[in-house]
Write a protein that holds these residues in place. Sequence first.
Motif, PDB file in Angstrom:
ATOM      1  N   LEU A 130       0.824  -1.208   0.000  1.00 60.65           N
ATOM      2  CA  LEU A 130       0.000   0.000   0.000  1.00 60.65           C
ATOM      3  C   LEU A 130       0.863   1.264   0.000  1.00 60.65           C
ATOM      4  O   LEU A 130       0.522   2.262  -0.624  1.00 60.65           O
ATOM      5  N   VAL A 131       1.995   1.220   0.693  1.00 60.24           N
ATOM      6  CA  VAL A 131       2.863   2.399   0.721  1.00 60.24           C
ATOM      7  C   VAL A 131       3.924   2.346  -0.383  1.00 60.24           C
ATOM      8  O   VAL A 131       4.877   3.124  -0.366  1.00 60.24           O
ATOM      9  N   GLY A 132       3.732   1.420  -1.331  1.00 62.44           N
ATOM     10  CA  GLY A 132       4.614   1.389  -2.497  1.00 62.44           C
ATOM     11  C   GLY A 132       5.934   0.701  -2.253  1.00 62.44           C
ATOM     12  O   GLY A 132       6.926   1.010  -2.908  1.00 62.44           O
ATOM     13  N   ARG A 151       7.996   5.417   4.659  1.00 66.27           N
ATOM     14  CA  ARG A 151       6.898   4.597   4.126  1.00 66.27           C
ATOM     15  C   ARG A 151       6.678   3.383   5.021  1.00 66.27           C
ATOM     16  O   ARG A 151       5.535   3.019   5.316  1.00 66.27           O
ATOM     17  N   THR A 178      10.626  13.761  -2.549  1.00 68.64           N
ATOM     18  CA  THR A 178      10.120  12.624  -1.777  1.00 68.64           C
ATOM     19  C   THR A 178       8.950  13.068  -0.902  1.00 68.64           C
ATOM     20  O   THR A 178       7.964  12.366  -0.743  1.00 68.64           O
ATOM     21  N   GLN A 181       5.793  13.221  -2.902  1.00 68.23           N
ATOM     22  CA  GLN A 181       5.291  11.872  -3.181  1.00 68.23           C
ATOM     23  C   GLN A 181       4.576  11.292  -1.974  1.00 68.23           C
ATOM     24  O   GLN A 181       3.506  10.693  -2.089  1.00 68.23           O
ATOM     25  N   LEU A 185       0.732  10.093  -1.349  1.00 73.34           N
ATOM     26  CA  LEU A 185       0.479   8.746  -0.826  1.00 73.34           C
ATOM     27  C   LEU A 185      -0.446   8.812   0.387  1.00 73.34           C
ATOM     28  O   LEU A 185      -1.415   8.057   0.495  1.00 73.34           O
ATOM     29  N   ASP A 188      -3.988   9.552  -0.587  1.00 68.56           N
ATOM     30  CA  ASP A 188      -4.611   8.345  -1.145  1.00 68.56           C
ATOM     31  C   ASP A 188      -5.075   7.407  -0.031  1.00 68.56           C
ATOM     32  O   ASP A 188      -6.190   6.892  -0.074  1.00 68.56           O
ATOM     33  N   ILE A 189      -4.176   7.215   0.937  1.00 71.13           N
ATOM     34  CA  ILE A 189      -4.508   6.302   2.037  1.00 71.13           C
ATOM     35  C   ILE A 189      -5.688   6.841   2.832  1.00 71.13           C
ATOM     36  O   ILE A 189      -6.601   6.112   3.194  1.00 71.13           O
ATOM     37  N   LYS A 191      -8.075   8.827   1.802  1.00 69.71           N
ATOM     38  CA  LYS A 191      -9.321   8.701   1.032  1.00 69.71           C
ATOM     39  C   LYS A 191      -9.852   7.276   1.114  1.00 69.71           C
ATOM     40  O   LYS A 191     -11.049   7.046   1.124  1.00 69.71           O
TER      41      LYS A 191
ATOM     42  N   SER B   2     -10.824   4.459  -4.545  1.00 73.42           N
ATOM     43  CA  SER B   2      -9.855   4.936  -5.535  1.00 73.42           C
ATOM     44  C   SER B   2      -8.622   4.023  -5.520  1.00 73.42           C
ATOM     45  O   SER B   2      -8.237   3.489  -4.494  1.00 73.42           O
ATOM     46  N   LEU B   4      -4.646   3.220  -5.905  1.00 69.13           N
ATOM     47  CA  LEU B   4      -3.452   3.976  -5.557  1.00 69.13           C
ATOM     48  C   LEU B   4      -2.466   3.966  -6.707  1.00 69.13           C
ATOM     49  O   LEU B   4      -2.096   2.921  -7.206  1.00 69.13           O
ATOM     50  N   LEU B   6       1.178   4.717  -7.279  1.00 71.41           N
ATOM     51  CA  LEU B   6       2.318   4.966  -6.410  1.00 71.41           C
ATOM     52  C   LEU B   6       3.594   5.174  -7.202  1.00 71.41           C
ATOM     53  O   LEU B   6       3.804   4.566  -8.239  1.00 71.41           O
ATOM     54  N   PRO B   7       4.435   6.051  -6.699  1.00 72.34           N
ATOM     55  CA  PRO B   7       5.682   6.349  -7.415  1.00 72.34           C
ATOM     56  C   PRO B   7       6.724   5.239  -7.252  1.00 72.34           C
ATOM     57  O   PRO B   7       7.728   5.402  -6.579  1.00 72.34           O
ATOM     58  N   ASP B   8       6.454   4.120  -7.893  1.00 71.25           N
ATOM     59  CA  ASP B   8       7.346   2.962  -7.808  1.00 71.25           C
ATOM     60  C   ASP B   8       8.735   3.268  -8.347  1.00 71.25           C
ATOM     61  O   ASP B   8       9.742   2.865  -7.790  1.00 71.25           O
ATOM     62  N   GLN B  10      10.578   5.859  -8.533  1.00 66.83           N
ATOM     63  CA  GLN B  10      11.483   6.570  -7.637  1.00 66.83           C
ATOM     64  C   GLN B  10      12.098   5.616  -6.617  1.00 66.83           C
ATOM     65  O   GLN B  10      13.278   5.644  -6.359  1.00 66.83           O
ATOM     66  N   VAL B  11      11.259   4.735  -6.075  1.00 74.17           N
ATOM     67  CA  VAL B  11      11.731   3.807  -5.065  1.00 74.17           C
ATOM     68  C   VAL B  11      12.847   2.937  -5.628  1.00 74.17           C
ATOM     69  O   VAL B  11      13.851   2.693  -4.991  1.00 74.17           O
TER      70      VAL B  11
END
Lengths: 281, 280
Positions: A130-132, A151, A178, A181, A185, A188-189, A191, B2, B4, B6-8, B10-11
Amino acid sequence: MSTIEIKNLTKKFLRSGANESTAVTAIESLDLRIEDGEFFTLVGPSGCGKSTLLDILAGLSTPSHGEVLVDGEPISGPSLERSVVFQQYALFPWLTAAANVLVGLESQARHGQGPNKADRRARAHEYLRLVGLEGVEDKYPHELSGGMRQRVAIARALAHEPKVLLMDEPFAALDAQTREQLQDLLLDIWKRTRTTIVFITHGIEEAVYLGQKVAVMSAKPGKITEIVDIELQDRQAVDDIRSTRQFGEYRHYLWTLLHRHGRQGEEATIDKTLITSGASA
Amino acid sequence: MSTLVLPDQQVRVENTTVRHVRPTRRLGASLRKTLYRSGAIIGFLLVWELVPQFVLEPASRVFLPPLHEVLQQLWKMIISGDLGTHIVASLGRSAIGFILAVIIGVPVGLVVAWFAKVGDFLNPLLEVFRNTAALALLPVFTLLLGIGELSKVSIVLYAAFFPVLLNTILGARSVDPLLIRAGKTLGLNNFEIFSKVVLPASVPIIFTGIRMAGTSAVLVLIAAEMIGAKAGLGYLITNSQASFLIPKMYAAILTVAVLGFVVNAALVALEQHFSRWARA
């Protein structure tokens, strides 16, 4: 999801001097109501007592006077119902990312709540996703960048599904890119989960971007000088909402409020009604 | 609901910071580094070998035999099993004293650190003991416990106890308060804060204490064995000297040096293993 009511809250610290201890008032007679599912941001200069307030909400510190009610019940210490994300991540460095996320879930299990063992692991991985952060489950915090650590900390705070998420300048130590971003994030969480979020920051822009309401605090003693409703549309639906006129007006209005208290007596130069009328247009 | 986004990307970018070096070049460089680092030792051994042969007069040569004579003697002692007996005697005593010190020192240290009042009460006494050289107390140990195994193990225990105890106290006290706060908000009770936060957080510092204890366990034991013992490396050194078996004495000293080095290296490896996460 929970309603938070703060009634006549005062917090004094004893500062031990050479001969006698003097009381320093960090927060004085503060009243505040945060609605269920609200994204509430608190902005103020350093030393205004905003972190003290968050500590009290977390149950890590007790008020000198007054009370804090969550869903009508007074706070009696830290609880899994109210998670905290700290500025310095506060991850356990000897645990992997997944094991960090599991800490709250395992406490829950010891109280006979929450998912069983296999589901807990699955839940930890789900929240990391969920946090990528897919694929870093077995990495240690020192192997991750600052953004990734925060994250993990967010995943750890959310995995046991608390009613309230308390955030103490969580993005202040991150670089600008960062930070943006992680702000998206977090929106989104929020919402998705509609968790009540109390977010402390010293960044005016961050407060406006994230909050449905922004409370402005002043220092010595700490109190809330004004609460501003932010009536912007969905932040992510508009390209670069930070550069819109409306956003700029909110930003400037809050700036004026914060600086007015440096120079007592001067009035804010912007009429607040201007902004609220602009919001409906 | 909605989804998500996510800015993968960048990670992933944040993650790729490993530098690639050709393996052959790395091997050559590390070989040169090893050679450079052992240069001083090789030089020392050369001086030991050559000076007695070409510089010293025959009379003083007796007191410092060249390295090859010492090594020949050492080899003889290894073959006969003589050396093994002494090593086992010494290592056994050190190990028992050292392990007891860890078993007692860590829990006591944790209690002292956790209960501030106990710590305040005991601290002055601990400071006095800590600053009293273990060997100064050797006569006391001998008087009270005799010259047998008990007094040897006790003096090792005494010498190894304080580094373990003091580092455990230090480790438990220097835990980042933020981690304790985080633990509380994650539903840990006082005992869990202790076992799941304070204890693991202090492991690296505790292991530093354990390493120091291991080194002093060996050092103190050798000295104790020199004063009164029937076996062990310390005994071997003084006994050889008294019997004028000079190469044998040097062989024993060399063994002590190698043993100390090996024990320390093993404990350093252990320490690093348990504190890998602390290397940020």
